[in-house]
Scaffold this active site. Structure first.
Site, PDB file in Angstrom:
ATOM      1  N   SER A 150     -22.910  27.884  31.118  1.00 28.38           N
ATOM      2  CA  SER A 150     -23.576  28.345  29.914  1.00 28.38           C
ATOM      3  C   SER A 150     -22.630  29.221  29.108  1.00 28.38           C
ATOM      4  O   SER A 150     -21.774  29.913  29.678  1.00 28.38           O
ATOM      5  CB  SER A 150     -24.829  29.152  30.272  1.00 28.38           C
ATOM      6  OG  SER A 150     -25.399  29.758  29.124  1.00 28.38           O
ATOM      7  N   TYR A 164     -28.956  35.912  34.597  1.00 26.87           N
ATOM      8  CA  TYR A 164     -28.590  34.504  34.385  1.00 26.87           C
ATOM      9  C   TYR A 164     -27.137  34.388  33.938  1.00 26.87           C
ATOM     10  O   TYR A 164     -26.375  33.558  34.458  1.00 26.87           O
ATOM     11  CB  TYR A 164     -29.525  33.905  33.340  1.00 26.87           C
ATOM     12  CG  TYR A 164     -29.167  32.512  32.865  1.00 26.87           C
ATOM     13  CD1 TYR A 164     -29.428  31.400  33.657  1.00 26.87           C
ATOM     14  CD2 TYR A 164     -28.584  32.317  31.611  1.00 26.87           C
ATOM     15  CE1 TYR A 164     -29.116  30.117  33.217  1.00 26.87           C
ATOM     16  CE2 TYR A 164     -28.271  31.045  31.158  1.00 26.87           C
ATOM     17  CZ  TYR A 164     -28.532  29.957  31.964  1.00 26.87           C
ATOM     18  OH  TYR A 164     -28.229  28.696  31.517  1.00 26.87           O
TER      19      TYR A 164
END
Length: 255
Positions: A150, A164
């Site tokens: 990501s 995250y």
């Protein structure tokens, strides 16, 4: 009159392949000549719909329930792979979770443990099993691994998903190290780093308007699609990327 042996389609394992980016990867891979095994954690209907779409594109495709965070689930996944296909050519580590939004000082250990268990340990364990099947050191034919990371690994996720983002930072580092570790054994390891992608992830985290709200901060002025990320993944898996190893490919519209 000579006859040729039937072609053998390469086999791709996609974790978290029932929806979002994973489903887009499974569908595109099937259309480009792969057979597919995809895993899902809970939504059997969505996963089976993805597998059916892959079969409609000409692939042999199976969906299996397997939580990559669970050692038993991982074992069932690779047992199914061996039983149904008898080979592996590529792995896309897509399964991942965000955990709830919140600042670090509001986030308990349990959230960190759950996110890291799925996004880092699950990914590493699936990669380990793939290497045991792909590596020429173990009698394999080589292959490719693509990790779905990501842009949060660089941006940091402050105020929303620091946990995250940290997990995806670990994925980036694992990608770089593993790429160097197994390159001489015929395995290329790369990652895609999606940015603001219009999938169900945002609504599932309680932020259904997140893509629309944040699109102005993307230089291209829009969110991306799961299909655009899938194109990058399939390129990294393909012979066109034969000299690409250890890459962290941003797919974020410039953000």
């Amino acid at each position: 009159m000579s006859t040729s042996a039937p072609s053998v389609r390469p086999v791709l394992l996609v974790t978290g392949g029932g929806r979002g980016i994973g489903a887009a990867v499974a569908r595109l891979a099937a259309a480009r000549g792969h057979d597919v095994l995809l895993t899902y954690r809970s939504d059997a209907a969505r996963a089976e719909a993805t597998a059916e779409a892959a079969r409609a594109a000409g692939a042999t495709a199976h969906a299996i329930q397997a939580d990559v965070a669970d050692p038993e689930g991982r074992a069932q996944c690779f047992a199914a792979l061996d039983a149904r296909f008898g080979r592996l050519d590529a792995l896309v580590n897509n399964a991942g979770i965000t955990g709830p939004t919140g600042r670090l000082d509001e986030t308990p250990d349990a959230v960190w443990e759950e996110v890291l268990r799925t996004n880092v340990l699950g990914l590493a364990a699936c990669s380990r099993e793939a290497i045991r099947r792909l590596s020429t050191r173990h009698g394999g034919r080589g292959g490719a691994i693509v990790n779905v990371s990501s842009r949060a690994s660089t941006i940091g996720g402050g105020g929303e998903w620091v946990h995250y983002a940290a997990s995806k930072g670990a994925v980036d580092t694992l990608t770089l190290g593993l790429a160097r570790e197994v390159a001489a054994e015929g395995i290329r390891v790369n990652a895609v780093n999606p940015g603001l992608i219009d999938t169900e992830l945002h609504a599932a985290a309680g932020l259904p308007d997140r893509v629309a709200r944040m699109s102005a901060g993307v230089p291209m002025q829009r969110g991306g699609s799961a299909e655009e990320v899938a194109e990058a993944v399939l390129w990294l898996l393909s012979p066109a990327a034969s000299y690409v190893n250890g890459a962290l490919l941003p797919v974020g519209g410039g953000r």
